[in-house]
Design an enzyme around this catalytic site. Structure first.
Site, PDB file in Angstrom:
ATOM      1  N   ARG A  66      16.293  -3.237  25.595  1.00 57.45           N
ATOM      2  CA  ARG A  66      15.181  -3.853  26.325  1.00 57.45           C
ATOM      3  C   ARG A  66      13.815  -3.295  25.944  1.00 57.45           C
ATOM      4  O   ARG A  66      12.806  -3.944  26.194  1.00 57.45           O
ATOM      5  CB  ARG A  66      15.400  -3.704  27.841  1.00 57.45           C
ATOM      6  CG  ARG A  66      16.216  -4.798  28.450  1.00 57.45           C
ATOM      7  CD  ARG A  66      15.414  -6.087  28.662  1.00 57.45           C
ATOM      8  NE  ARG A  66      14.609  -6.035  29.869  1.00 57.45           N
ATOM      9  CZ  ARG A  66      13.280  -6.042  29.912  1.00 57.45           C
ATOM     10  NH1 ARG A  66      12.588  -6.092  28.806  1.00 57.45           N
ATOM     11  NH2 ARG A  66      12.648  -6.020  31.059  1.00 57.45           N
TER      12      ARG A  66
ATOM     13  N   TYR B 135      13.575 -20.534  43.971  1.00 54.94           N
ATOM     14  CA  TYR B 135      12.626 -20.005  42.969  1.00 54.94           C
ATOM     15  C   TYR B 135      11.592 -21.051  42.576  1.00 54.94           C
ATOM     16  O   TYR B 135      10.407 -20.750  42.411  1.00 54.94           O
ATOM     17  CB  TYR B 135      13.373 -19.501  41.724  1.00 54.94           C
ATOM     18  CG  TYR B 135      14.074 -18.184  41.964  1.00 54.94           C
ATOM     19  CD1 TYR B 135      13.340 -17.013  42.111  1.00 54.94           C
ATOM     20  CD2 TYR B 135      15.452 -18.106  42.067  1.00 54.94           C
ATOM     21  CE1 TYR B 135      13.971 -15.795  42.357  1.00 54.94           C
ATOM     22  CE2 TYR B 135      16.096 -16.902  42.309  1.00 54.94           C
ATOM     23  CZ  TYR B 135      15.345 -15.753  42.455  1.00 54.94           C
ATOM     24  OH  TYR B 135      15.972 -14.560  42.705  1.00 54.94           O
TER      25      TYR B 135
ATOM     26  N   ASP C  50      20.404 -15.745  32.446  1.00 55.08           N
ATOM     27  CA  ASP C  50      19.845 -15.696  33.801  1.00 55.08           C
ATOM     28  C   ASP C  50      19.899 -17.100  34.389  1.00 55.08           C
ATOM     29  O   ASP C  50      19.881 -18.089  33.639  1.00 55.08           O
ATOM     30  CB  ASP C  50      18.399 -15.188  33.779  1.00 55.08           C
ATOM     31  CG  ASP C  50      17.954 -14.788  35.180  1.00 55.08           C
ATOM     32  OD1 ASP C  50      18.215 -13.648  35.578  1.00 55.08           O
ATOM     33  OD2 ASP C  50      17.387 -15.643  35.884  1.00 55.08           O
TER      34      ASP C  50
ATOM     35  N   ARG D  35      26.366  -8.426  37.416  1.00 48.74           N
ATOM     36  CA  ARG D  35      25.303  -7.639  36.785  1.00 48.74           C
ATOM     37  C   ARG D  35      25.850  -6.396  36.070  1.00 48.74           C
ATOM     38  O   ARG D  35      25.193  -5.359  36.032  1.00 48.74           O
ATOM     39  CB  ARG D  35      24.241  -7.207  37.800  1.00 48.74           C
ATOM     40  CG  ARG D  35      23.523  -8.351  38.478  1.00 48.74           C
ATOM     41  CD  ARG D  35      22.486  -8.938  37.526  1.00 48.74           C
ATOM     42  NE  ARG D  35      21.754 -10.034  38.135  1.00 48.74           N
ATOM     43  CZ  ARG D  35      20.537  -9.920  38.647  1.00 48.74           C
ATOM     44  NH1 ARG D  35      19.915  -8.790  38.601  1.00 48.74           N
ATOM     45  NH2 ARG D  35      19.957 -10.958  39.164  1.00 48.74           N
TER      46      ARG D  35
HETATM   47  O1  CP3 Z   1      25.994 -10.309  35.681  1.00 48.03           O
HETATM   48  C1  CP3 Z   1      25.647 -10.082  34.504  1.00 48.03           C
HETATM   49  O2  CP3 Z   1      25.853  -8.988  33.942  1.00 48.03           O
HETATM   50  C2  CP3 Z   1      25.030 -11.208  33.680  1.00 48.03           C
HETATM   51  C3  CP3 Z   1      23.627 -11.255  33.705  1.00 48.03           C
HETATM   52  C4  CP3 Z   1      22.831 -11.901  34.830  1.00 48.03           C
HETATM   53  C5  CP3 Z   1      21.423 -11.737  34.895  1.00 48.03           C
HETATM   54  N1  CP3 Z   1      20.949 -12.559  35.871  1.00 48.03           N
HETATM   55  C6  CP3 Z   1      20.626 -10.902  33.987  1.00 48.03           C
HETATM   56  C7  CP3 Z   1      19.374 -10.312  34.504  1.00 48.03           C
HETATM   57  C8  CP3 Z   1      23.202 -12.780  35.847  1.00 48.03           C
HETATM   58  C9  CP3 Z   1      24.591 -13.270  36.249  1.00 48.03           C
HETATM   59  C10 CP3 Z   1      22.004 -13.182  36.499  1.00 48.03           C
HETATM   60  C11 CP3 Z   1      21.972 -14.166  37.582  1.00 48.03           C
HETATM   61  C12 CP3 Z   1      20.821 -14.166  38.497  1.00 48.03           C
HETATM   62  N2  CP3 Z   1      19.492 -14.069  38.198  1.00 48.03           N
HETATM   63  C13 CP3 Z   1      20.935 -14.403  39.894  1.00 48.03           C
HETATM   64  C14 CP3 Z   1      22.221 -14.625  40.630  1.00 48.03           C
HETATM   65  C15 CP3 Z   1      22.931 -13.333  40.831  1.00 48.03           C
HETATM   66  C16 CP3 Z   1      22.367 -12.465  41.920  1.00 48.03           C
HETATM   67  O3  CP3 Z   1      22.003 -11.340  41.591  1.00 48.03           O
HETATM   68  O4  CP3 Z   1      22.335 -12.923  43.066  1.00 48.03           O
HETATM   69  C17 CP3 Z   1      19.630 -14.363  40.431  1.00 48.03           C
HETATM   70  C18 CP3 Z   1      19.261 -14.529  41.887  1.00 48.03           C
HETATM   71  C19 CP3 Z   1      18.732 -14.174  39.345  1.00 48.03           C
HETATM   72  C20 CP3 Z   1      17.254 -14.104  39.397  1.00 48.03           C
HETATM   73  C21 CP3 Z   1      16.810 -12.781  38.865  1.00 48.03           C
HETATM   74  N3  CP3 Z   1      16.666 -12.492  37.519  1.00 48.03           N
HETATM   75  C22 CP3 Z   1      16.531 -11.582  39.590  1.00 48.03           C
HETATM   76  C23 CP3 Z   1      16.563 -11.453  41.104  1.00 48.03           C
HETATM   77  C24 CP3 Z   1      16.230 -10.587  38.647  1.00 48.03           C
HETATM   78  C25 CP3 Z   1      15.961  -9.115  38.893  1.00 48.03           C
HETATM   79  C26 CP3 Z   1      14.539  -8.754  38.883  1.00 48.03           C
HETATM   80  C27 CP3 Z   1      14.383  -7.257  38.761  1.00 48.03           C
HETATM   81  O5  CP3 Z   1      13.908  -6.824  37.702  1.00 48.03           O
HETATM   82  O6  CP3 Z   1      14.747  -6.541  39.700  1.00 48.03           O
HETATM   83  C28 CP3 Z   1      16.305 -11.178  37.381  1.00 48.03           C
HETATM   84  C29 CP3 Z   1      16.101 -10.499  36.093  1.00 48.03           C
HETATM   85  C30 CP3 Z   1      17.369 -10.100  35.433  1.00 48.03           C
HETATM   86  N4  CP3 Z   1      18.379 -10.979  35.152  1.00 48.03           N
HETATM   87  C31 CP3 Z   1      17.696  -8.817  34.931  1.00 48.03           C
HETATM   88  C32 CP3 Z   1      18.963  -8.960  34.352  1.00 48.03           C
HETATM   89  C33 CP3 Z   1      19.753  -7.890  33.657  1.00 48.03           C
HETATM   90  C34 CP3 Z   1      16.827  -7.585  34.967  1.00 48.03           C
HETATM   91  C35 CP3 Z   1      15.730  -7.804  33.968  1.00 48.03           C
HETATM   92  C36 CP3 Z   1      15.376  -6.632  33.116  1.00 48.03           C
HETATM   93  O7  CP3 Z   1      16.131  -6.249  32.206  1.00 48.03           O
HETATM   94  O8  CP3 Z   1      14.253  -6.148  33.313  1.00 48.03           O
END
Ligand code: CP3
Length: 341
Positions: free
Chosen positions: A36, A148, A72, A23
């Site tokens: 964003r 999910y 994602d 992340r």
């Molecule tokens: O690592 C990186 O920089 C690459 C980007 C990345 C994202 N999601 C972008 C994202 C990666 C590798 C993921 C994988 C992902 N997504 C996982 C596996 C990694 C982990 O954290 O265990 C999981 C479980 C998800 C599902 C998911 N998507 C979650 C739990 C969330 C967060 C929700 C929140 O807002 O707290 C997302 C959304 C997400 N994916 C964001 C990002 C940058 C945040 C969204 C935003 O910009 O509002």
């Protein structure tokens, strides 16, 4: 490409311990937050120019040794017709959760070139732009994706997921097989498009015990990693809260095991042996403490990693409130460190 990241994945000697952060692209960076304001997350994932820009942001700012594709884990699932949204502060939310064998049939196999052309285009653009910095592709593992899909959103207990697993094992295995097939195609296409390594995120599988892991999850994960072997690119396997599962996960066959912060890298190495590189494992919450604390904890992780076959990372993703300057200082500290310091 001479890369400390790729060398460490292959357990070859390195000038410095490589570092990247799960992340690293995302809400801790002001330039991401600014972008964003104008685009939702799935639109960024579906627009190669934007995905490329966000992937490069942490590479420019932090000087990390690897880039991770901005996307994602739910992107390929959405691409095969499962209607979902990523809600800020919540995570992926699925409109019609999968709860029966007929629901499983809604999951058609992923054809990467037709279903996710924008992901492959972003990777091709990044591979051309990044010359010396390897790009990590990634996907979600079957259990974590299934959670999910079945829960319909994030869950603390994964109870519906486990209920389906225990009560309808045939449906469960069909779901795992379907997801494994698509994820294998997805990660293979990412490697063909120019990703230098791939990471499989099984973020929530730590909720299972070891016997259930072996019966209900390992076969599908093994199928993915076996299918990726011919590419010869480093394969990274990561889960959260998986200290009790490490020996069970290892036979799935990877070059690198991601370790969360609940177990020391020295203990993980004792258990996994020297044939596998380790990635991790600073507690992401440490980054919210004063620099002196972060520095000390970073040094502890480096010492336990031993400076060989170690890729420095956090034990899970960067928390949104993290000051990016702390991340830059961690990168500098990791790069300056050598065993015996
Ligand atoms: O690592 C990186 O920089 C690459 C980007 C990345 C994202 N999601 C972008 C994202 C990666 C590798 C993921 C994988 C992902 N997504 C996982 C596996 C990694 C982990 O954290 O265990 C999981 C479980 C998800 C599902 C998911 N998507 C979650 C739990 C969330 C967060 C929700 C929140 O807002 O707290 C997302 C959304 C997400 N994916 C964001 C990002 C940058 C945040 C969204 C935003 O910009 O509002």
């Amino acid at each position: 490409m001479s890369s400390s990241f790729l060398a460490a994945c292959r357990r070859e000697p390195v000038d410095h311990v490589p570092v990247w952060f799960m992340r690293q692209a995302g809400r801790s960076l002001p330039e991401y937050r600014e972008l964003r304001q104008h685009h939702d997350i799935l639109s960024i994932c579906r627009t190669p120019e934007l995905a490329v820009e966000v992937t490069l942001q942490p590479v420019r700012r932090l000087g990390v040794d690897a880039a991770i594709l901005f996307s994602d884990i739910v992107v390929p699932v959405e691409a095969i017709g499962i209607s979902l949204d990523i809600k800020p502060g919540i995570g992926p939310v699925v409109d019609e959760p999968i709860r029966s064998v007929t629901d499983v049939d809604r999951l058609r196999p992923l054809s990467p070139a037709e279903d996710v052309p924008y992901v492959l285009e972003a990777i091709r653009m990044l591979a051309a732009e990044l010359d010396d910095v390897p790009l990590i592709g990634f996907g979600g593992a079957p259990f974590t994706l299934a959670s999910y899909l079945i829960e319909g959103g994030p869950s603390r207990t994964h109870e519906r997921t486990k209920a389906l697993m225990y009560s309808e094992p045939a449906t469960w295995h069909k779901l795992m097989d379907r997801l494994a097939e698509s994820i294998l195609a997805y990660l293979s296409a990412q490697l063909e498009a120019g990703a230098a390594a791939v990471q499989l995120f099984d973020s929530w599988v730590g909720h299972l015990n070891v016997d259930d892991y072996r019966s209900f999850v390992l076969p599908s994960v093994e199928r993915i990693f076996t299918g990726l072997e011919p590419y010869g690119a480093p394969r990274i396997h990561f889960g959260v809260g998986t200290a009790h599962l490490l020996e069970a996960m290892a036979p799935a066959g990877v070059e690198v095991m991601g370790i969360d912060w609940r177990i020391g890298l020295d203990a993980a190495r004792d258990r996994l042996g020297n044939e596998i590189a380790l990635q991790g494992n600073l507690d992401p919450a440490t980054c919210l403490a004063p620099w002196e604390v972060v520095e000390e904890k970073t040094a502890e992780v480096l010492e336990k990693g031993g400076g060989r076959a170690h890729i420095f990372n956090l034990g899970h993703g960067v928390l949104p409130d993290t000051d990016p300057d702390i991340l830059s200082r961690i990168v500098d500290t990791v790069h300056a460190w050598s065993p015996g310091d």
